[in-house]
Motif scaffolding. Sequence first.
Motif, mmCIF file in Angstrom:
data_model
loop_
_atom_site.group_PDB
_atom_site.id
_atom_site.type_symbol
_atom_site.label_atom_id
_atom_site.label_comp_id
_atom_site.label_asym_id
_atom_site.label_seq_id
_atom_site.Cartn_x
_atom_site.Cartn_y
_atom_site.Cartn_z
ATOM 1 N N GLY A 214 -12.605 -5.426 -5.132
ATOM 2 C CA GLY A 214 -11.870 -5.248 -3.894
ATOM 3 C C GLY A 214 -11.464 -3.806 -3.695
ATOM 4 O O GLY A 214 -11.670 -2.955 -4.564
ATOM 5 N N TRP B 195 -16.360 -18.080 -3.064
ATOM 6 C CA TRP B 195 -15.266 -17.172 -2.736
ATOM 7 C C TRP B 195 -14.425 -17.786 -1.619
ATOM 8 O O TRP B 195 -14.967 -18.331 -0.652
ATOM 9 C CB TRP B 195 -15.797 -15.814 -2.279
ATOM 10 C CG TRP B 195 -16.453 -15.041 -3.360
ATOM 11 C CD1 TRP B 195 -17.769 -15.033 -3.700
ATOM 12 C CD2 TRP B 195 -15.804 -14.144 -4.272
ATOM 13 N NE1 TRP B 195 -17.982 -14.192 -4.761
ATOM 14 C CE2 TRP B 195 -16.794 -13.624 -5.124
ATOM 15 C CE3 TRP B 195 -14.491 -13.702 -4.433
ATOM 16 C CZ2 TRP B 195 -16.514 -12.711 -6.139
ATOM 17 C CZ3 TRP B 195 -14.213 -12.790 -5.437
ATOM 18 C CH2 TRP B 195 -15.213 -12.306 -6.284
ATOM 19 N N ARG C 269 -10.635 -16.873 0.656
ATOM 20 C CA ARG C 269 -9.743 -15.767 0.978
ATOM 21 C C ARG C 269 -8.501 -16.280 1.673
ATOM 22 O O ARG C 269 -8.511 -17.327 2.310
ATOM 23 C CB ARG C 269 -10.445 -14.729 1.854
ATOM 24 C CG ARG C 269 -10.795 -15.198 3.259
ATOM 25 C CD ARG C 269 -11.616 -14.124 3.975
ATOM 26 N NE ARG C 269 -11.951 -14.535 5.339
ATOM 27 C CZ ARG C 269 -12.747 -13.838 6.145
ATOM 28 N NH1 ARG C 269 -13.306 -12.694 5.722
ATOM 29 N NH2 ARG C 269 -12.995 -14.277 7.362
ATOM 30 N N CYS D 84 -5.604 -20.547 3.164
ATOM 31 C CA CYS D 84 -6.761 -20.158 2.381
ATOM 32 C C CYS D 84 -8.007 -20.792 2.991
ATOM 33 O O CYS D 84 -7.991 -21.957 3.398
ATOM 34 C CB CYS D 84 -6.565 -20.633 0.937
ATOM 35 S SG CYS D 84 -7.794 -20.026 -0.208
ATOM 36 N N ASP E 195 -11.134 -9.318 8.221
ATOM 37 C CA ASP E 195 -11.599 -9.679 6.880
ATOM 38 C C ASP E 195 -10.564 -9.305 5.820
ATOM 39 O O ASP E 195 -10.735 -9.649 4.637
ATOM 40 C CB ASP E 195 -12.920 -8.975 6.554
ATOM 41 C CG ASP E 195 -14.067 -9.437 7.437
ATOM 42 O OD1 ASP E 195 -14.843 -8.564 7.878
ATOM 43 O OD2 ASP E 195 -14.185 -10.654 7.667
ATOM 44 N N ALA F 85 -7.817 -9.572 3.407
ATOM 45 C CA ALA F 85 -7.271 -10.759 2.739
ATOM 46 C C ALA F 85 -7.341 -10.554 1.233
ATOM 47 O O ALA F 85 -7.986 -9.603 0.752
ATOM 48 C CB ALA F 85 -8.056 -12.006 3.126
ATOM 49 N N TYR G 77 -9.090 -12.083 -1.830
ATOM 50 C CA TYR G 77 -10.285 -12.894 -2.068
ATOM 51 C C TYR G 77 -10.202 -13.493 -3.473
ATOM 52 O O TYR G 77 -9.970 -12.772 -4.455
ATOM 53 C CB TYR G 77 -11.542 -12.029 -1.921
ATOM 54 C CG TYR G 77 -11.879 -11.739 -0.490
ATOM 55 C CD1 TYR G 77 -11.068 -10.899 0.279
ATOM 56 C CD2 TYR G 77 -12.994 -12.305 0.126
ATOM 57 C CE1 TYR G 77 -11.362 -10.642 1.610
ATOM 58 C CE2 TYR G 77 -13.301 -12.050 1.457
ATOM 59 C CZ TYR G 77 -12.471 -11.217 2.187
ATOM 60 O OH TYR G 77 -12.763 -10.962 3.519
ATOM 61 N N TYR G 78 -10.422 -14.801 -3.531
ATOM 62 C CA TYR G 78 -10.346 -15.527 -4.792
ATOM 63 C C TYR G 78 -11.709 -16.100 -5.153
ATOM 64 O O TYR G 78 -12.407 -16.677 -4.311
ATOM 65 C CB TYR G 78 -9.337 -16.671 -4.689
ATOM 66 C CG TYR G 78 -7.913 -16.231 -4.465
ATOM 67 C CD1 TYR G 78 -7.393 -16.129 -3.180
ATOM 68 C CD2 TYR G 78 -7.083 -15.924 -5.542
ATOM 69 C CE1 TYR G 78 -6.080 -15.725 -2.965
ATOM 70 C CE2 TYR G 78 -5.768 -15.522 -5.341
ATOM 71 C CZ TYR G 78 -5.285 -15.419 -4.054
ATOM 72 O OH TYR G 78 -3.984 -15.015 -3.859
ATOM 73 N N GLY H 269 -6.942 -13.056 -7.743
ATOM 74 C CA GLY H 269 -7.374 -12.529 -6.459
ATOM 75 C C GLY H 269 -7.690 -11.051 -6.528
ATOM 76 O O GLY H 269 -7.198 -10.318 -7.386
ATOM 77 N N GLN I 203 -7.821 -7.820 -3.736
ATOM 78 C CA GLN I 203 -7.428 -7.466 -2.375
ATOM 79 C C GLN I 203 -8.537 -6.682 -1.671
ATOM 80 O O GLN I 203 -9.053 -5.705 -2.216
ATOM 81 C CB GLN I 203 -6.145 -6.627 -2.391
ATOM 82 C CG GLN I 203 -5.690 -6.122 -1.032
ATOM 83 C CD GLN I 203 -5.116 -7.222 -0.158
ATOM 84 O OE1 GLN I 203 -4.309 -8.033 -0.611
ATOM 85 N NE2 GLN I 203 -5.538 -7.260 1.100
#
Length: 119
Positions: free
Chosen positions: A8, A35, A37, A44, A88, A90, A92-93, A112, A114
């Motif tokens: 990220g 993925w 976010r 989410c 976009d 967020a 992201y996980y 996560g 960023q």
Amino acid sequence: VQLQASGGGLVQAGGSLRLSCAASGSIFSINRMGWYRQAPGRQCELVAVITSGGYTNYADSVKGRFTISRDNAKNTVYLQTSSLRSEDTAVYYCNGLLTITGGSAVNYWGQGTQVTVFQ
């Protein structure tokens, strides 16, 4: 078992980033990785997923701009993003449905990473 996400950062609108997520531990097989976010004040949401057979699915908002791929030898999934937009932005996980050695399939989450897109 751990999922370690990385990649990220801060990027200008129109730019790109590549996110990586490496699975480690006593993994027998990876059924599915993907993925998600979460933006501030929003739920989410699924961004992209890839199955063991290579089937992919994307959120409508990222189709044509994001590509999910996997390296089975490295137990790693990638999310190549391009034409990034402010929406976009967020955390992201990474998520994985993994079959652990001697056990059943378990759903795991990574920490996560960023992604911030600025104009």
